[in-house]
Design an enzyme around this catalytic site. Structure first.
Site, PDB file in Angstrom:
ATOM      1  N   GLY A   1      -4.166   3.200   0.991  1.00  0.00           N
ATOM      2  CA  GLY A   1      -4.492   2.209   2.009  1.00  0.00           C
ATOM      3  C   GLY A   1      -3.391   1.947   3.016  1.00  0.00           C
TER       4      GLY A   1
ATOM      5  CG  HIS B   1       4.582  -2.103   5.408  1.00  0.00           C
ATOM      6  ND1 HIS B   1       4.441  -0.755   5.672  1.00  0.00           N
ATOM      7  CD2 HIS B   1       3.324  -2.593   5.315  1.00  0.00           C
ATOM      8  CE1 HIS B   1       3.170  -0.446   5.732  1.00  0.00           C
ATOM      9  NE2 HIS B   1       2.459  -1.534   5.511  1.00  0.00           N
TER      10      HIS B   1
ATOM     11  CG  ASN C   1      -1.845  -1.195   1.241  1.00  0.00           C
ATOM     12  OD1 ASN C   1      -2.350  -1.585   0.191  1.00  0.00           O
ATOM     13  ND2 ASN C   1      -2.080  -1.785   2.394  1.00  0.00           N
TER      14      ASN C   1
HETATM   15  P1  AMP Z   1      -0.602  -1.097   5.802  1.00  0.00           P
HETATM   16  O1  AMP Z   1      -2.072  -0.873   5.776  1.00  0.00           O
HETATM   17  O2  AMP Z   1      -0.063  -1.566   4.483  1.00  0.00           O
HETATM   18  O3  AMP Z   1       0.164   0.103   6.349  1.00  0.00           O
HETATM   19  O4  AMP Z   1      -0.368  -2.316   6.788  1.00  0.00           O
HETATM   20  C1  AMP Z   1       0.158  -2.202   8.076  1.00  0.00           C
HETATM   21  C2  AMP Z   1       0.202  -3.575   8.674  1.00  0.00           C
HETATM   22  O5  AMP Z   1       1.007  -3.533   9.830  1.00  0.00           O
HETATM   23  C3  AMP Z   1      -1.169  -4.128   9.100  1.00  0.00           C
HETATM   24  O6  AMP Z   1      -1.404  -5.362   8.426  1.00  0.00           O
HETATM   25  C4  AMP Z   1      -1.019  -4.311  10.609  1.00  0.00           C
HETATM   26  O7  AMP Z   1      -1.711  -5.445  11.114  1.00  0.00           O
HETATM   27  C5  AMP Z   1       0.475  -4.428  10.781  1.00  0.00           C
HETATM   28  N1  AMP Z   1       1.028  -4.053  12.079  1.00  0.00           N
HETATM   29  C6  AMP Z   1       0.750  -2.944  12.792  1.00  0.00           C
HETATM   30  N2  AMP Z   1       1.471  -2.919  13.924  1.00  0.00           N
HETATM   31  C7  AMP Z   1       2.240  -4.034  13.928  1.00  0.00           C
HETATM   32  C8  AMP Z   1       3.204  -4.587  14.830  1.00  0.00           C
HETATM   33  N3  AMP Z   1       3.541  -3.973  15.962  1.00  0.00           N
HETATM   34  N4  AMP Z   1       3.785  -5.763  14.498  1.00  0.00           N
HETATM   35  C9  AMP Z   1       3.446  -6.392  13.354  1.00  0.00           C
HETATM   36  N5  AMP Z   1       2.551  -5.931  12.459  1.00  0.00           N
HETATM   37  C10 AMP Z   1       1.948  -4.755  12.743  1.00  0.00           C
END
Ligand code: AMP
Length: 113
Positions: A94, A101, A88
């Site tokens: 999104g 990441h 995203n």
């Molecule tokens: P996005 O919407 O692409 O920014 O996705 C962010 C992702 O990070 C989501 O799938 C969350 O569940 C994940 N996330 C948020 N905090 C953590 C954390 N502390 N450790 C692992 N994953 C996380």
């Protein structure tokens, strides 16, 4: 959800927040998503603090490309023959966590990210 103000993934890189690590080298860290949308849902990040993929340049394209190389290696290690890769980009794309990441999901993924 909207873009978070805090780069929580930088805190993970620094060791201030724990993670379920699956891969690490000098440049890249990969760990399991805290709210998995598939049996295997892994996030692959550069350790350097890039906010979005819009920051890719001629100078750093090897680092961004390495995210895909690491995804392939992890998928091979956990015996995935097919998988989904997603990124995203920006709040309207999104993205919630303000740190680049790449999502790696096994084929049983439940919903859109
Ligand atoms: P996005 O919407 O692409 O920014 O996705 C962010 C992702 O990070 C989501 O799938 C969350 O569940 C994940 N996330 C948020 N905090 C953590 C954390 N502390 N450790 C692992 N994953 C996380």
């Amino acid at each position: 959800m909207t873009f978070l103000e805090t780069d929580i993934f930088a805190k993970i890189v620094a060791g201030d927040i724990p993670c379920d690590k699956v891969f690490e080298n000098e440049r890249i860290l990969a760990f399991r998503d805290i709210a998995p949308k598939a049996k295997h849902h892994i996030l692959i990040i550069p350790k350097e603090n890039y906010i979005t993929a819009q920051e890719v340049t001629e100078e750093n394209k090897a680092l961004f490309g390495e995210l895909f190389l690491v995804a392939k290696e992890i998928a091979t290690d956990i015996h995935l023959t097919g998988y989904k890769l997603a990124m995203n980009v920006g709040e309207t794309g999104g993205q919630i966590v303000p740190h680049v990441h790449l999502h790696l999901l096994s084929p049983d993924f439940k919903s859109e990210l």
